[in-house]
Enzyme design. Structure first.
Site, short mmCIF file in Angstrom:
data_model
loop_
_atom_site.label_atom_id
_atom_site.label_comp_id
_atom_site.label_asym_id
_atom_site.label_seq_id
_atom_site.Cartn_x
_atom_site.Cartn_y
_atom_site.Cartn_z
N SER A 46 -25.76 -20.35 42.44
CA SER A 46 -25.64 -19.26 41.52
C SER A 46 -24.46 -19.64 40.48
CB SER A 46 -25.59 -17.38 41.81
OG SER A 46 -25.49 -17.42 42.92
N ASP A 343 -17.75 -9.63 40.42
CA ASP A 343 -18.60 -9.73 41.53
C ASP A 343 -18.31 -9.91 42.79
OD1 ASP A 343 -20.21 -11.87 41.76
OD2 ASP A 343 -22.36 -11.04 40.39
N HIS A 346 -18.99 -13.25 42.61
CA HIS A 346 -19.01 -14.41 41.68
C HIS A 346 -17.64 -14.79 41.23
CE1 HIS A 346 -23.37 -14.26 41.88
NE2 HIS A 346 -22.98 -15.62 42.34
#
Length: 378
Positions: A46, A343, A346
């Protein structure tokens, strides 16, 4: 004399035709120019997913607001990137002069000449090991990502012809791999799913498995003509807001076990890349020391213009807003560029910019044996 007989409307047609021919020639030159800048083929999780998970039935998705709020290319709409703006992969491509972002492999418009600027195979929740990320139901493991590149490789043959395609892949393409964190966070350290693995496997044996798989995956890419590689090691995963929140740490502490596992893996990764360089003729493996880069920004965050390196800008729960992922109901900070973390997991675009610049133009403290600008020109 002959010109005198050409009627005015014929002259206009001739001029139009000449203009079209010039334009087509220019378009062809543009294609050649963008080919000259090469391509980025991006593999990972991600940290660099550009939207592949949008096309999977998965619990790991970022195509919801306010993700992408600062992503100019989409006008601030979510694209499936797990950050407020561009990923490290996007910014590296820009800094190296590539005209377009690498397109997600699973997107329907990833066809034709679009694949010659680069393709992104990364997937939120994906890992080196196939069992990693089971908690999300669906994700693309590194094995599947390499399978998908095999498809792209055949398409490049069709677009350029076999010999030009081989030259394009070997000389003009950079293969970047940012993977490994989920193998710890969403596999080895997940008590519910991995209790068997934790009991039966020491960290050393688990890391052995990871590196054996990674060696096979990189060798497969080499056999498909990849020659220029950059591999990011695992960052300080014990310092992400999620880990700090669930372990109830003070602001300047990080969780010991995940960071120890990351460091143990990273040491072994350095050795593996040195081995592969010797074993695979004509290959260049650049080692990106993401762990130290991120640790530097977290430790000296104020020096880089941040006001916090422990609290998520977008998230909820606990002291560091680190439990519930970013979504429409999350609280969001007012100045996104002042947070290292977007977040609970990340980095923000502001942090990604700092990291990408180090990868492209940094020195041997963070990129070895050369930075990505030099790798591009090898």
């Amino acid at each position: 004399l002959a010109m005198a007989r050409i009627r005015p409307h014929s002259l206009i047609l001739l001029l139009l035709l000449a203009t079209v021919i010039c334009f087509l020639g220019k378009a062809d030159d543009d294609d050649k120019d963008s080919l000259g800048l090469g391509a980025s083929y991006i593999f990972g999780d991600s940290l660099v997913d550009a939207g592949n998970n949008n096309y999977l039935p998965t619990l790991s998705r970022a195509n919801i607001r306010p993700n992408g709020i600062d992503f100019t290319a989409s006008g601030g709409s979510p694209t499936g990137r797990y950050t407020n703006g561009r990923t490290i992969g996007d910014i590296v491509g820009e800094l190296l002069g590539q005209p377009h972002y690498a397109v997600p492999f699973l997107a329907p418009n990833t066809t034709g000449k679009a694949i010659l600027t680069g393709v992104n195979y990364a997937s939120g929740g994906g890992g080196i090991l196939n069992a990693t990320g089971r908690i999300f139901v669906n994700r693309l493991s590194m094995d599947i990502q390499v399978d998908y590149f095999n498809i792209t490789r055949q398409q490049i043959d069709k677009l350029l012809g076999p010999s030009k395609a081989k030259e394009f892949i070997t000389k003009k393409s950079i293969f970047s791999v940012t993977i490994g964190a989920n193998d710890f966070l969403n596999n080895y350290m997940l008590p519910v799913l991995s209790i068997g693995a934790r009991i039966s496997q020491t960290p050393d044996s688990f890391i052995d498995d990871m590196l054996n798989h990674l060696e096979d995956q990189l060798t497969r890419l080499y056999k498909l003509d990849a020659r220029k590689f950059v591999l990011g090691n695992v960052g300080p995963i014990g310092c992400i807001p999620y880990q700090k929140t669930i372990n109830q740490l003070s602001p300047d502490e990080c969780v010991d076990l995940p960071n120890k596992l990351a460091k143990q893996y990273n040491e072994r990764l350095t050795d593996l890349l040195a081995e592969l360089t010797k074993k695979l003729p004509g290959s260049t493996f650049v080692h990106a020391n993401v762990y130290d880069m991120v640790m530097e920004v977290i430790t000296n965050y104020d020096k880089y213009g941040f006001t916090t390196a422990n609290k998520a800008c977008c998230g909820n729960g606990g002291q560091f807003a680190g439990i519930i992922p970013c979504g429409p109901t999350s609280s969001m900070c007012s100045d996104r560029s002042k947070h290292v973390f977007w977040d609970p997991y990340h980095p923000s675009e502001a942090a990604n910019i700092i990291l990408a610049k180090q990868l492209v133009d940094g020195d041997s403290r963070y990129v070895n044996p050369m930075n990505l600008r030099k790798l591009r020109d090898v």
